[in-house]
Design an enzyme around this catalytic site. Structure first.
Site, mmCIF file in Angstrom:
data_model
loop_
_atom_site.group_PDB
_atom_site.id
_atom_site.type_symbol
_atom_site.label_atom_id
_atom_site.label_comp_id
_atom_site.label_asym_id
_atom_site.label_seq_id
_atom_site.Cartn_x
_atom_site.Cartn_y
_atom_site.Cartn_z
ATOM 1 N N GLN A 186 -3.140 48.305 122.958
ATOM 2 C CA GLN A 186 -2.528 46.950 123.236
ATOM 3 C C GLN A 186 -2.572 45.958 122.207
ATOM 4 O O GLN A 186 -2.074 45.121 121.648
ATOM 5 C CB GLN A 186 -2.881 45.973 124.344
ATOM 6 N N SER A 228 -5.271 35.614 119.774
ATOM 7 C CA SER A 228 -5.673 36.215 120.961
ATOM 8 C C SER A 228 -4.565 37.047 121.526
ATOM 9 O O SER A 228 -3.633 36.124 121.719
ATOM 10 C CB SER A 228 -6.366 35.272 121.903
ATOM 11 N N GLY A 246 -13.529 30.791 122.485
ATOM 12 C CA GLY A 246 -15.099 30.849 122.506
ATOM 13 C C GLY A 246 -15.398 30.668 121.011
ATOM 14 O O GLY A 246 -16.115 29.741 120.518
ATOM 15 N N GLY A 250 -10.256 33.107 119.499
ATOM 16 C CA GLY A 250 -10.074 32.668 120.494
ATOM 17 C C GLY A 250 -10.908 31.666 121.042
ATOM 18 O O GLY A 250 -11.455 30.951 120.203
ATOM 19 N N GLY A 277 -12.361 38.895 119.219
ATOM 20 C CA GLY A 277 -11.410 39.944 119.318
ATOM 21 C C GLY A 277 -10.408 40.004 118.032
ATOM 22 O O GLY A 277 -9.781 38.802 118.025
ATOM 23 N N ASP A 290 -4.592 37.506 124.631
ATOM 24 C CA ASP A 290 -4.358 37.193 126.065
ATOM 25 C C ASP A 290 -3.592 35.963 126.531
ATOM 26 O O ASP A 290 -3.200 35.835 127.475
ATOM 27 C CB ASP A 290 -5.827 36.751 126.464
HETATM 28 O O1 F6P Z 1 -9.601 38.660 124.416
HETATM 29 C C1 F6P Z 1 -9.268 39.759 123.977
HETATM 30 C C2 F6P Z 1 -9.466 40.945 124.701
HETATM 31 O O2 F6P Z 1 -8.913 42.212 124.204
HETATM 32 C C3 F6P Z 1 -9.367 41.098 126.127
HETATM 33 O O3 F6P Z 1 -8.133 41.355 126.658
HETATM 34 C C4 F6P Z 1 -10.436 42.079 126.498
HETATM 35 O O4 F6P Z 1 -10.855 41.986 127.818
HETATM 36 C C5 F6P Z 1 -11.457 42.219 125.581
HETATM 37 O O5 F6P Z 1 -10.839 41.256 124.401
HETATM 38 C C6 F6P Z 1 -11.986 43.271 125.358
HETATM 39 O O6 F6P Z 1 -12.849 42.971 124.322
HETATM 40 P P1 F6P Z 1 -13.563 44.126 123.308
HETATM 41 O O7 F6P Z 1 -12.765 44.452 122.438
HETATM 42 O O8 F6P Z 1 -14.906 43.716 122.852
HETATM 43 O O9 F6P Z 1 -14.076 45.281 124.358
#
Ligand code: F6P
Length: 430
Positions: A350, A213, A169, A167, A10, A215
């Protein structure tokens, strides 16, 4: 040395500042710098077409759909050609090499995922949101076959160092790649598609990770790149919600991101004056929790509050690990307290947008450190993750950080919430 930098997983605000810092500090240290577009997917795809002639001036922005949103050059007329070396300096509107003004060639990026870049290519990137070199959650890199293709593509370009911003992963994927490297090289040798001379100079892959990240869920670092911006974005959103909530004397349930980490929810709650916060690591003390919530909100209303703000992390759960959903909280407040209640899911607002100052400074300092870690890396030294602890930029063994992060998830799953919070190692969540 040839160093490539990639962003993976992400996106988060500050990733461009990482790329800028890595590219520029690498150039200053005498390295040849490359970027990998579209994360690991770009590594797997590599460069399917030969480098364009210097004369082929191509407007990068007008390239095919494959290029959309991923153009690494902001100004197509200002693209250095493949022959420019690391000692680039630039003046007003033109690149200078060894102090001499040069006209600048261009090249197409179509079908090219691993691209040589110069100083000027990353100009102004510190203030750009998202990641301009693109990112992806690559399924092909998860398979050994994909990683073999990635190794082939790096060796073919003569690249023997990789810096990845992503992140946990993504960083785990990077470490698997590094540990497999000798066997991947052996497989390439067996295939006979790359010359022995090239393979000989690629026996060791230098690798370094930076944590990008929103998070803030990685252990052994106090802050991940993009998290400060995301908190800022959430608290601005709450400011906006506050005024409309106040006007109608309403309750709002604000759902925030964070996966299984409550950092964004807690910090935004403190910054935005929330009445109640739901996070994964600290479920409400009793089950069922609805009575406690209502008692608390009633108390606040009795004190004269016209509005109610409840923040719920997307991974929030109760003591039995049952997810707590924003819509359900809304029903509770509506039915039990008769409050006019709305749900706002902030979603990707966000994550996007320009980085705050901290998400420019942190990636800049960490990007420089990553290049230094790469230059000092030797066979046998661990892969480092660049972090920040107690205001110091740090290097920690990447897999130690990944393992500690996974341990938090394990503790939550086994309902050992106190130790999960302690293991997060953050004052904000302790
Ligand atoms: O890990 C970052 C994040 O924004 C998380 O907070 C969220 O759950 C996820 O990625 C959303 O992922 P995607 O953009 O693939 O929907």
């Amino acid at each position: 040395m040839k160093i490539a930098v990639a962003t993976s997983g992400g996106d988060s605000a500050g990733m461009n500042a990482v790329v800028r810092a890595v590219v520029r500090s690498g150039i200053l240290k005498g390295c040849e710098m490359w970027v990998v577009r579209e994360g690991y997917e770009g590594l797997v795809r590599g460069n399917s077409q030969a480098v364009q002639n210097e004369g082929d001036l191509i407007n990068v922005a007008a390239q095919s759909a494959a290029m959309d949103g991923a153009a690494i050059m902001k100004d197509a007329d200002h693209v250095p050609d493949q022959n420019l070396t690391h000692n680039l300096r630039f003046g007003d509107g033109e690149l200078l090499k060894d102090g001499t003004a040069e006209s600048v060639g261009g090249r197409t990026l179509k079908g090219r995922y691993i691209v040589r870049v110069g100083w000027d290519d990353v100009r102004g990137w510190y203030s750009q949101g998202g990641t301009l070199i693109g990112t992806a959650r690559s399924a092909s890199f998860r398979a050994r076959e994909g990683r073999l293709a990635a190794a082939h593509n790096l060796v073919k370009e003569g690249i023997n160092a990789l810096i990845v911003c992503g992140g946990d992963g993504s960083l785990t994927g990077a470490d698997i790649f590094r540990s497999e490297w000798p066997s991947l090289i052996q497989e390439l040798r067996d295939e006979g598609t790359i010359s022995e001379e090239q393979l000989q100079s690629h026996t060791h892959l230098r690798l370094c990770g930076l944590v990008g990240s929103i998070d803030n869920d990685m252990s052994l670092t106090d802050l991940t790149i993009g998290a400060p911006t995301a908190v800022h974005r959430i608290s601005e959103a709450i400011d906006n919600i506050n005024s409309t909530a106040y006007s109608h004397s309403r309750a709002f349930i604000v759902e925030v991101m964070g996966r299984d980490c409550g950092w964004l929810a807690i910090l935004a709650g403190v910054a935005g004056g929330a009445d109640f916060i739901f996070i994964p690591e600290r479920p409400p003390k009793v089950n069922p929790w609805e009575d406690d919530l209502c008692a608390e909100i009633k108390k606040h209303r009795a004190l004269g509050k016209r509005k109610t703000i409840i923040i719920v992390a997307e991974g929030a759960q109760d003591l039995d690990l049952k997810p707590i959903r924003a819509e359900y909280i809304k029903d509770v407040l509506t039915e039990r307290l008769g409050l006019d209640t709305r749900v706002t899911t902030l979603g990707h607002t966000q994550r996007g947008g320009p980085p705050c100052a901290m998400d420019r400074i942190l990636p800049t300092l960490q990007g420089v450190e990553a290049v230094e870690a790469i230059l000092e890396s030797k066979p046998g030294t661990p892969t480092y993750m660049i972090g920040i602890q107690e205001n110091k930029i740090t290097r920690v063994p990447l897999m130690q950080a990944v393992e500690a992060t996974r341990n938090v998830a394990r503790l939550i799953k086994s309902k050992d919430f106190d130790n999960a919070l302690a293991a997060r190692g953050s004052d904000f969540l302790g």
